[in-house]
Write an enzyme that holds these catalytic residues in place. Structure first.
Site, PDB file in Angstrom:
ATOM      1  N   ALA A  11       0.803  -1.230   0.000  1.00 53.31           N
ATOM      2  CA  ALA A  11       0.000   0.000   0.000  1.00 53.31           C
ATOM      3  C   ALA A  11       0.829   1.270   0.000  1.00 53.31           C
ATOM      4  O   ALA A  11       0.334   2.343  -0.321  1.00 53.31           O
ATOM      5  CB  ALA A  11      -0.932   0.005   1.204  1.00 53.31           C
ATOM      6  N   ARG A  16      10.931   6.870  -0.881  1.00 53.94           N
ATOM      7  CA  ARG A  16      12.347   6.916  -1.233  1.00 53.94           C
ATOM      8  C   ARG A  16      12.602   6.697  -2.731  1.00 53.94           C
ATOM      9  O   ARG A  16      13.699   6.909  -3.212  1.00 53.94           O
ATOM     10  CB  ARG A  16      13.125   5.881  -0.400  1.00 53.94           C
ATOM     11  CG  ARG A  16      13.212   6.252   1.070  1.00 53.94           C
ATOM     12  CD  ARG A  16      13.601   5.083   1.959  1.00 53.94           C
ATOM     13  NE  ARG A  16      12.473   4.186   2.231  1.00 53.94           N
ATOM     14  CZ  ARG A  16      12.545   3.105   2.989  1.00 53.94           C
ATOM     15  NH1 ARG A  16      13.697   2.755   3.545  1.00 53.94           N
ATOM     16  NH2 ARG A  16      11.479   2.341   3.194  1.00 53.94           N
ATOM     17  N   ASP A 105       7.638  -5.200  -2.211  1.00 52.43           N
ATOM     18  CA  ASP A 105       8.896  -4.616  -2.671  1.00 52.43           C
ATOM     19  C   ASP A 105      10.076  -5.568  -2.495  1.00 52.43           C
ATOM     20  O   ASP A 105      11.220  -5.145  -2.414  1.00 52.43           O
ATOM     21  CB  ASP A 105       9.156  -3.265  -1.975  1.00 52.43           C
ATOM     22  CG  ASP A 105       9.476  -3.405  -0.492  1.00 52.43           C
ATOM     23  OD1 ASP A 105       9.306  -4.504   0.068  1.00 52.43           O
ATOM     24  OD2 ASP A 105       9.904  -2.404   0.113  1.00 52.43           O
ATOM     25  N   ASN A 172      15.901  -8.259   9.636  1.00 53.51           N
ATOM     26  CA  ASN A 172      14.568  -8.749   9.337  1.00 53.51           C
ATOM     27  C   ASN A 172      14.316  -8.565   7.847  1.00 53.51           C
ATOM     28  O   ASN A 172      14.461  -7.461   7.330  1.00 53.51           O
ATOM     29  CB  ASN A 172      13.569  -7.904  10.161  1.00 53.51           C
ATOM     30  CG  ASN A 172      12.135  -8.143   9.745  1.00 53.51           C
ATOM     31  OD1 ASN A 172      11.781  -9.248   9.329  1.00 53.51           O
ATOM     32  ND2 ASN A 172      11.312  -7.119   9.889  1.00 53.51           N
TER      33      ASN A 172
END
Ligand code: UD1
Ligand code: CA
Length: 468
Positions: A11, A16, A105, A172
């Protein structure tokens, strides 16, 4: 065994990226970034695939229309990854089992890796399993903080991390397997008290840690595979990895790629065996190249279907065209949309063709423009012949029958039809239809004035002499 549902978080705008296009629609090897994660999700055959979208949601849905088995859930305001997952609560009401969370992404993730995560999660009857990785440079990622006995305690985002925490290299990946009930229960406790004022999904790990729940991890071996794309630099890195994979697969299936470093084949293209691709070619969109073709250097081929044995000589642009077996195109040819070349057609240097059919065995070898034209079989189009298809308002058609011979420097003032077997003499301007098997010629009579040029030169040089 408990079933699986997959949530894909997609979403965010992707601040960036500094783009007016939402991040997950940025193309990678000719497909939107999110396509790779959707493909992966479907390949796991889950009960449900839920994609959380928000920024440019309509555009995202439009890009994937026809993907009936995706549940699109809207996150109106982007209040963080935890908030994104919370939006799927209703969609998962009737589901009970393992929820695998992926990010839109992270397009390089492989099926084996995610299967490994699911296997570990199931084998340990885990409530929460994290996919981690230890890259050379962990900056930008959430760090996995462990206790002295090696147990995972929590995840701290880079922006909230202390200097010591920033030194941790275990990160992570943003890819997790959760027991559904634990996930939503813990999510109800997260608060946006952090540097970004967001509801972090990663806070769920801290909650599990505090509750003394075992947090299992599995480490991905290749950091590239789990890289998140946040900037255009990441985008180009991922593009390179995907393209290398595509080239590798085509080579293994029998295509010669002289220099994979400079060969750019979209994920949507297909290439037959024994085709040879020279450097610096772009094979884009839904292009399909047959067997035994040769693509010489420096061309761009877009949404084009090609038969077998076709040669594309150096430096051509070929768009939305169909090219028959054994045709030759180029060097320096431009085939614009809706060009159809038959078998054995030869299109040579500096020829432009648009919305035209050139049937089997015909040739236009040099300096020609064919627009809105039908060229029959075995026609020869001489050097510099052109169609004048545009009158400033409308486009008109030129029809050239089988076995016509067109001399050099001919203009066809469309609309015009040339009957079968006619000969159009060099230099002719064709303004009217030509009957079959006739000769058409339109030239002003040639005059040669003997000695005229010599006289002129003499006059020129004597007047120059006077001036001086
Ligand atoms: C996230 C993780 C980080 C991890 C990294 C791995 C959090 C808080 N951080 O950081 O620990 O190392 O991924 O790549 O989860 N999204 C939404 N709605 C939102 C916010 C984000 O759907 O409100 C989506 C984005 O579109 C994106 C994904 O979630 O696809 C991740 O968001 P992003 O902002 O890129 O998180 P990172 O800062 O990379
Ligand atoms: Ca990210």
């Amino acid at each position: 065994m408990k079933g699986i549902s997959i949530i894909i978080m997609a979403a965010g705008l992707g601040t960036r990226m500094k783009s007016s296009l939402v991040k997950v629609l940025h193309p990678l090897a000719g497909r939107p970034m999110l396509a790779y994660t959707l493909d992966l999700a479907k390949s796991l055959r889950p009960e449900k695939v839920i994609a959380v979208i928000g920024h440019q949601a309509d555009k995202v849905k439009e890009a994937f229309k026809g993907n009936d088995n995706v549940n699109w859930v809207i996150q109106k305001e982007q209040k963080g990854t935890g908030h994104a997952v919370l939006q799927t609560k209703n969609a998962l009401n009737d589901f009970n089992g393992t929820v695998v969370i992926l990010s839109g992404d992270t397009p390089l993730l492989k099926k084996d890796t995610i299967n490994g995560l699911i296997r570990t999660h199931r084998a340990r009857d885990s409530r929460l399993t994290l996919l981690t990785v230890e890259p050379e440079n962990p900056s930008g990622y959430g760090r996995v903080i462990t206790s002295s006995d090696g147990k995972v305690e929590r995840i701290v985002e880079e922006k909230d991390a202390s200097d010591t925490e920033k030194k941790v290299r275990l990160i992570n990946t943003g890819i997790y397997a959760f027991d559904k009930d634990f996930l939503f229960n813990a999510l109800s406790e997260i608060r946006p008290d952090n540097a970004q004022n967001e509801y972090y999904l990663t806070d769920v790990i801290g909650i599990a840690g505090r509750r003394g729940i075992d947090i299992n991890t599995i480490k991905a071996l290749n950091p590239d595979e789990v890289m998140g794309i946040n900037t255009r630099c990441d985008l180009s890195k991922a593009e390179k990895v995907i393209r290398q994979g595509i080239n590798h697969n085509w080579m293994l299936s029998g295509v010669t790629i002289i220099d994979p470093e400079t060969t750019f084949i979209d994920d949507t293209a297909e290439i037959g065996r024994d085709t040879i691709i020279y450097p610096n070619n772009f094979i884009s969109g839904k292009t399909k190249i047959g067997e035994g073709c040769t693509i010489y250097p420096n061309s761009r081929i877009i949404d084009t279907q090609m038969g077998n044995g076709v040669k594309i000589k150096d430096s051509c642009v070929v768009e939305e065209s169909r090219i028959g077996d054994n045709a030759n195109v180029g060097p320096f040819a431009h085939l614009r949309p809706q060009t159809e070349l038959g078998k054995g057609v030869k299109i040579g240097n500096f020829v432009e063709i648009k919305k035209s059919v050139v049937k089997d065995g015909s040739k236009a070898s040099h300096l020609t423009y064919l627009g809105d034209t039908t060229v029959g079989r075995n026609v020869n189009i001489g050097a510099g012949a052109i169609t004048c298809n545009y009158d400033g308002f409308k486009k008109h058609r030129t029809e050239i029958g089988d076995n016509v011979f067109v001399g050099s420097d001919v203009q066809f003032i469309a609309p015009v039809k040339i009957g079968k077997g006619a000969i159009v003499a060099a230099g002719t301007t064709v303004t009217e239809d030509v009957p079959a098997d006739s000769l058409v010629i339109s030239r002003t009579k040639q005059i040669s004035k003997k000695g005229w040029a010599k006289k002129r030169r003499w006059q020129g040089s004597s007047s120059k002499g006077q001036k001086e």
